[in-house]
Design a protein around this motif. Structure first.
Motif: not given
Length: 198
Positions: A130-134, A183-198
């Protein structure tokens, strides 16, 4: 011994030996399976995840064998598992800058309670889908185990965690959350990378 085996930086070894690449200088710089997959490719990422998972499996098996041989408390394996995960997060062989303990923690859960393992994997995969955030999936998955650990023995056939195990689960969960603070800070800022290779 568990700490030392946990300290083996498989992401660094695979990157340097097979790809002539130091994964600490690319991507997130993290010595874990996710960054190895991002930098080196899917196969390398999967290999790192599997090898990191063996850390807790080996540590727990050896500790349980020794505890049985010397007639010691079976709860000793919890301390070995925790030492192993700390070694993965703060490896003496890589300047105390390692991974975030997720693969090793998953293996720990598999070795200690199959119900907790299945629950954690389902929570992880649902969150990832649902989020693509590992990172977020790892955090929620680990916290979910800590939350259900005191109650999981109510399910037949009543495979439960001891008090030491419940405390260990909370410590491991807290460590994983702490290791993901950036990572929590980046998620809040909308800058966390979403993983596509999994």
């Amino acid at each position: 011994m568990a700490y030392l085996y946990g300290s083996v930086p498989f992401a660094l070894v695979i990157g340097k030996v097979f790809y002539n690449t130091d994964v600490r200088t690319k991507g997130s710089g993290n010595l874990g399976g996710t960054n190895a997959g991002r930098v080196l490719g899917k196969k390398a990422g999967a290999a790192v995840i599997l090898l990191d998972g063996t850390k807790c499996i080996v540590a727990i098996l050896i500790t349980r064998l020794l505890a049985a041989h010397f007639n010691l408390s079976d709860d000793l394996f919890y301390f070995s598992a925790l030492a192993c995960i700390i070694g993965h997060c703060y490896p003496i062989f890589a300047g105390f800058k390692g991974g975030k303990g997720v693969s090793s923690a998953i293996a720990y859960t598999l070795m200690t309670n199959i119900y907790a393992f299945i629950f954690a994997v389902c929570v992880f995969m649902f969150t990832l889908k649902t989020t693509k955030y590992v990172s977020l999936s790892s955090i929620i998955g680990s916290v979910s185990v800590a939350i259900i650990a005191p109650f999981i023995g109510l399910i037949p056939p009543h495979w439960h965690y001891s008090t030491v195990g419940i405390i260990t689960n909370f410590v491991i969960s807290a460590l994983i959350v702490y290791k993901h603070h950036a990572n929590i800070s980046r998620i809040k800022n909308g800058t966390e990378s979403k993983v596509q290779w999994l």
